[in-house]
Motif scaffolding. Structure first.
Motif, PDB file in Angstrom:
ATOM      1  N   CYS A 153       0.959  -0.940   0.150  1.00 42.14           N
ATOM      2  CA  CYS A 153      -0.599  -0.217   0.110  1.00 42.14           C
ATOM      3  C   CYS A 153       0.316   1.315  -0.120  1.00 42.14           C
ATOM      4  O   CYS A 153       1.925   1.366   1.031  1.00 42.14           O
ATOM      5  N   SER A 170       0.106  -1.630   5.604  1.00 47.22           N
ATOM      6  CA  SER A 170      -0.354  -2.723   5.344  1.00 47.22           C
ATOM      7  C   SER A 170       0.283  -3.854   3.515  1.00 47.22           C
ATOM      8  O   SER A 170       0.787  -2.612   2.505  1.00 47.22           O
ATOM      9  N   ALA A 192      -0.619   4.834  -0.070  1.00 48.07           N
ATOM     10  CA  ALA A 192      -2.028   5.559   0.121  1.00 48.07           C
ATOM     11  C   ALA A 192      -1.207   6.576   1.576  1.00 48.07           C
ATOM     12  O   ALA A 192      -0.049   5.687   2.152  1.00 48.07           O
ATOM     13  N   GLU A 193      -2.007   7.311   1.741  1.00 55.18           N
ATOM     14  CA  GLU A 193      -1.672   7.973   2.519  1.00 55.18           C
ATOM     15  C   GLU A 193      -1.026   7.545   4.219  1.00 55.18           C
ATOM     16  O   GLU A 193      -0.145   7.947   5.079  1.00 55.18           O
ATOM     17  N   SER A 194      -2.467   7.083   4.760  1.00 55.11           N
ATOM     18  CA  SER A 194      -2.035   6.372   5.842  1.00 55.11           C
ATOM     19  C   SER A 194      -0.849   6.193   5.457  1.00 55.11           C
ATOM     20  O   SER A 194      -0.244   5.357   7.314  1.00 55.11           O
ATOM     21  N   CYS A 195      -0.449   4.274   4.787  1.00 56.87           N
ATOM     22  CA  CYS A 195       0.465   3.508   5.123  1.00 56.87           C
ATOM     23  C   CYS A 195       1.748   4.649   4.534  1.00 56.87           C
ATOM     24  O   CYS A 195       2.782   3.750   5.428  1.00 56.87           O
ATOM     25  N   CYS A 250      -5.074   1.980  -1.067  1.00 59.44           N
ATOM     26  CA  CYS A 250      -5.100   1.565   0.350  1.00 59.44           C
ATOM     27  C   CYS A 250      -6.414   0.237  -0.175  1.00 59.44           C
ATOM     28  O   CYS A 250      -6.523  -0.302  -1.191  1.00 59.44           O
ATOM     29  N   LEU A 251      -5.506  -0.024   1.252  1.00 59.62           N
ATOM     30  CA  LEU A 251      -6.231  -2.071   0.800  1.00 59.62           C
ATOM     31  C   LEU A 251      -7.765  -1.989   2.028  1.00 59.62           C
ATOM     32  O   LEU A 251      -7.471  -2.699   2.789  1.00 59.62           O
ATOM     33  N   GLY A 252      -7.545  -0.005   2.958  1.00 60.76           N
ATOM     34  CA  GLY A 252      -9.477  -0.297   3.885  1.00 60.76           C
ATOM     35  C   GLY A 252      -8.932  -1.175   4.796  1.00 60.76           C
ATOM     36  O   GLY A 252      -9.452  -1.600   6.041  1.00 60.76           O
ATOM     37  N   ASN A 253      -7.541  -0.708   5.270  1.00 61.46           N
ATOM     38  CA  ASN A 253      -6.844  -1.355   6.208  1.00 61.46           C
ATOM     39  C   ASN A 253      -5.921  -0.141   6.738  1.00 61.46           C
ATOM     40  O   ASN A 253      -5.063  -0.366   7.549  1.00 61.46           O
ATOM     41  N   CYS A 254      -6.151   0.467   6.779  1.00 67.80           N
ATOM     42  CA  CYS A 254      -5.528   2.434   7.723  1.00 67.80           C
ATOM     43  C   CYS A 254      -5.180   2.146   8.729  1.00 67.80           C
ATOM     44  O   CYS A 254      -4.460   2.804   9.361  1.00 67.80           O
TER      45      CYS A 254
HETATM   46  S1  FES Z   1      -3.265   3.734   3.163  1.00 69.98           S
HETATM   47 FE1  FES Z   1      -2.749   1.805   3.595  1.00 69.98          FE
HETATM   48  S2  FES Z   1      -4.414   0.724   4.000  1.00 69.98           S
HETATM   49 FE2  FES Z   1      -5.387   2.397   3.627  1.00 69.98          FE
END
Ligand code: FES
Length: 153
Positions: free
Chosen positions: A72, A122, A74-77, A113-117
């Motif tokens: 992943c 993740s 995306a931002e959170s990861c 995003c894997l929906g596991n933020c």
């Molecule tokens: S940003 Fe990585 S799981 Fe949502």
């Protein structure tokens, strides 16, 4: 099967992406030699087909490995160590994102995003999602894949 899919989607408005996804689902990738036929039935240019394929990271133009590792990005990861994990994945596999290891075992892909933020960073390995993955955890996952490949060789 390709011809059947082309017939199935040719009159579908906005059907290019679903067609490409269906081809990949069926063949595992979108062969370059299929692009002219895809463009013809979808009434668009080959450049447009290539544009859609290159835009969507999960569409591939070459066969993938036996396993797919998605990291992943995306931002959170990214905020919780994802960048280090990306570098680690590249180092351990010896390939960049979008490519498959020379032994054909693992394809490395980006995912956004894997929906596991809440449990980032993740990764997804085939159909399983792993949470709070660190360098050691990723190395362990990759080692288990390689071991499994040796056991079945
Ligand atoms: S940003 Fe990585 S799981 Fe949502």
């Amino acid at each position: 099967m390709l011809a059947q899919l082309l017939c199935q989607y040719q009159d579908t408005p906005g059907g290019l992406l679903p067609l490409l996804q269906a081809i990949q689902e069926d063949l595992g990738y979108i062969p370059g030699e299929a692009v002219p036929a895809i463009a013809r039935v979808m009434n668009c240019s080959a450049a447009e087909v290539h544009g859609v394929i290159s835009f969507y990271h999960d569409l591939r133009t070459a066969p993938g490995g036996r396993h797919t590792l998605q990291v992943c990005r995306a931002e959170s990861c990214q905020a919780t160590g994802g960048r280090e994990l990306e570098a680690c994945a590249r180092d351990l596999l010896g390939v960049d994102f979008g490519n498959t290891t020379a032994d054909g075992v693992i394809t490395l892909e980006s995912v956004y995003c894997l929906g596991n933020c809440a449990c980032s960073p993740s990764v997804r390995l085939d159909n399983d999602t792993y949470a709070r993955v660190d360098r050691e955890g990723l190395a362990g996952l990759i080692a288990s894949l390689r071991q499994g490949a040796e056991d079945t060789a």
